[in-house]
Write an enzyme that holds these catalytic residues in place. Structure first.
Site, PDB file in Angstrom:
ATOM      1  N   HIS A 144       0.849  -0.919   0.081  1.00 14.98           N
ATOM      2  CA  HIS A 144      -0.039   0.386   0.008  1.00 14.98           C
ATOM      3  C   HIS A 144       0.979   1.191   0.241  1.00 14.98           C
ATOM      4  O   HIS A 144       0.155   2.639  -0.166  1.00 14.98           O
ATOM      5  CB  HIS A 144      -0.879   0.269   1.092  1.00 14.98           C
ATOM      6  CG  HIS A 144      -2.183  -1.134   0.677  1.00 14.98           C
ATOM      7  ND1 HIS A 144      -2.748  -1.326  -0.165  1.00 14.98           N
ATOM      8  CD2 HIS A 144      -2.289  -2.180   2.312  1.00 14.98           C
ATOM      9  CE1 HIS A 144      -3.813  -2.538   0.259  1.00 14.98           C
ATOM     10  NE2 HIS A 144      -3.378  -2.437   1.421  1.00 14.98           N
ATOM     11  N   GLY A 152      -1.982   1.791   5.042  1.00 11.16           N
ATOM     12  CA  GLY A 152      -2.286   0.759   5.357  1.00 11.16           C
ATOM     13  C   GLY A 152      -1.582   0.005   5.483  1.00 11.16           C
ATOM     14  O   GLY A 152      -1.285  -0.952   5.452  1.00 11.16           O
TER      15      GLY A 152
END
Length: 453
Positions: A144, A152
């Site tokens: 991410h 994330g």
């Protein structure tokens, strides 16, 4: 053109592990637990897999290596940020999305990122130099992270850094993501280049990170080279296999990659604390076994996974498959043995949750994906210049007697600080300049271990 899938053969496997990884803590209530890597390693060692592969402790990635993808100011911030200094960087925390609930500032944050990234870059380097057939870094797979932003639970995108290393040697690299969450950071990094195809199977619809629609296919030169397969809750082994295998086969036929990176996030397993899919351990591992059969250089990385006992089970089992063995069902004695009660078995079984992925839905998504592939008309024609061989590399070439070297000896710092490779234009596409093949990681800084770490 058809692709070859052959019978299982013994592979040369390099496995990367740094014992320090288990000492980092996002926080007591945070779902990301780096201890899961140590739990997996305990299983790997006590199942005896060290006899079937080489185990290395990679050199942690430097700030300079990280800025091959990430911005200088972002990496400088990560290097300076700590719980004690956080109050000095209030503005930066908002700018880089660090210090929020998902991505807290914890002790050793930069060291944690360095270990994760170093293993992926070192694995990519060894694959590129034909030192192994499969490289494994379960501490990696943090898909991410963006160019100048954490997201994330991910701060530095080790996957992008590993792929950049591969692009110095391979014309085309295939990235496959089987995490429950969309691999948005990797897709975004390569969204406008044809040299990397990204394929992500993920839960979609009011679910983090909210990206990964089937209509997102890339832009500019990269149009058609991003594939997204959106899933609904509860997909089973059979349903997953029914779409994964034909789609990956079609990708191999149309794109003809020279190397593969497989992100093996285990939050797609049944019973994950943050996941919503319903794969068993063997259903998840089937993806590893299937991709392995194409006999291309393969980098296996970790990713999500928040039920620690299941994460470690799956990655240990998949490590075994990489080396050509199927682990027995009885968990061997190890320092985390009590975590695997009450049955102390290796398997992760599916639950009875409803599968909302109807056959008609999966068929429709598969048809769309395969049609997108057909429109590519075969692999892109990419000119690659020969990698220059400069005098500074002569003294770090492979040594046939390297196993006899003292594993605690490091190369001088001047040999580590190479001019970094910059592959990005203003739109983050891979640059076609004459400098493309300068720099890069050559795995001379890794430490080989003999059986135990």
């Amino acid at each position: 053109m058809s692709v070859s899938i052959t019978a299982p053969t013994r592979k040369r496997v390099c496995y990367f592990f740094d014992a320090d990884i288990g000492g980092f803590h996002y926080g007591p209530s945070h779902p990301m637990k780096p201890t899961r890597i140590k739990m997996c390693h305990a299983l790997v060692m006590n199942y005896g897999l060290y006899k079937r592969m080489e185990i290395f402790r990679a050199k942690p990635a430097t700030k300079r290596e990280m800025t091959q993808f990430h911005t200088d100011d972002y990496i400088e911030f990560l290097a300076k940020a700590s719980p004690n200094t956080a109050h000095q960087f209030v503005k930066e925390q908002g700018k880089y999305q660090v210090g929020v609930d998902d991505c807290p500032i914890f002790d050793g944050l930069f060291d944690y990122c360095s270990i994760s990234s170093g293993g992926s870059m070192e694995g990519a380097a060894r694959l590129s130099r034909d030192k192994c057939d499969i490289a494994i870094n379960w501490a990696g797979g943090l898909h991410h992270a963006k160019k100048s932003e954490a997201s994330g639970f991910c701060y530095v995108n080790d996957i992008v850094l590993g792929i950049l290393e591969m692009l110095r040697h391979y014309e085309r690299v295939l990235y496959i993501d089987i995490d429950c969450h969309h691999g948005d950071g990797v897709e975004e990094a390569f969204y406008s280049t044809e040299r990397v195809m990204t394929v992500s199977f993920h839960k979609y619809g009011e679910y983090f990170p909210g990206t990964g629609d089937f209509r997102d296919v890339g832009v500019s030169k990269g149009k058609g080279y991003a594939l997204n397969f959106p899933l609904r809750d509860g997909i089973t082994d059979q349903s997953y296999r029914s779409v994964f295998e034909p789609i990956i086969t079609a990708v191999m036929e149309q794109y003809q990659p020279q190397a593969i990176v497989l992100q093996c996030g285990t939050d797609s397993l049944a019973g994950d604390k943050l996941g919503c899919l319903n794969l068993s351990m063997r259903g998840h591992a089937n993806c590893v076994e299937f991709v392995k059969k194409f006999n291309l250089p393969l980098l296996l990385l970790g990713g999500g996974g928040y039920t620690m006992r299941n994460v470690s089970r799956a990655w240990a089992y998949e490590t075994g498959l990489a080396t050509g063995v199927e682990l027995g069902e009885d968990i061997p004695m190890n320092e985390y043995y009590n975590y695997f009660g009450p049955d102390y078995k290796l398997d992760v079984r599916p639950s009875n949750m409803e599968d909302l992925n109807t056959p008609s839905y999966l068929h429709r998504m598969q048809e769309i994906t395969v049609q997108n592939l057909r429109e590519l008309g075969g692999p892109p024609g990419i000119g690659m210049q020969e990698i220059p061989r400069v005098p500074m590399f002569d003294d770090i070439d492979d040594n046939e007697d390297e196993d006899m070297d003292n594993p605690d000896d490091r190369r001088p710092q001047r040999m580590r600080d190479r001019k970094r490779m910059t592959l990005w234009d203003s739109q983050m596409a891979v640059d076609d300049s004459d400098d493309e093949d300068e720099g890069g990681r050559r795995d001379h800084q890794s430490y080989k271990t003999n059986g135990a770490i």
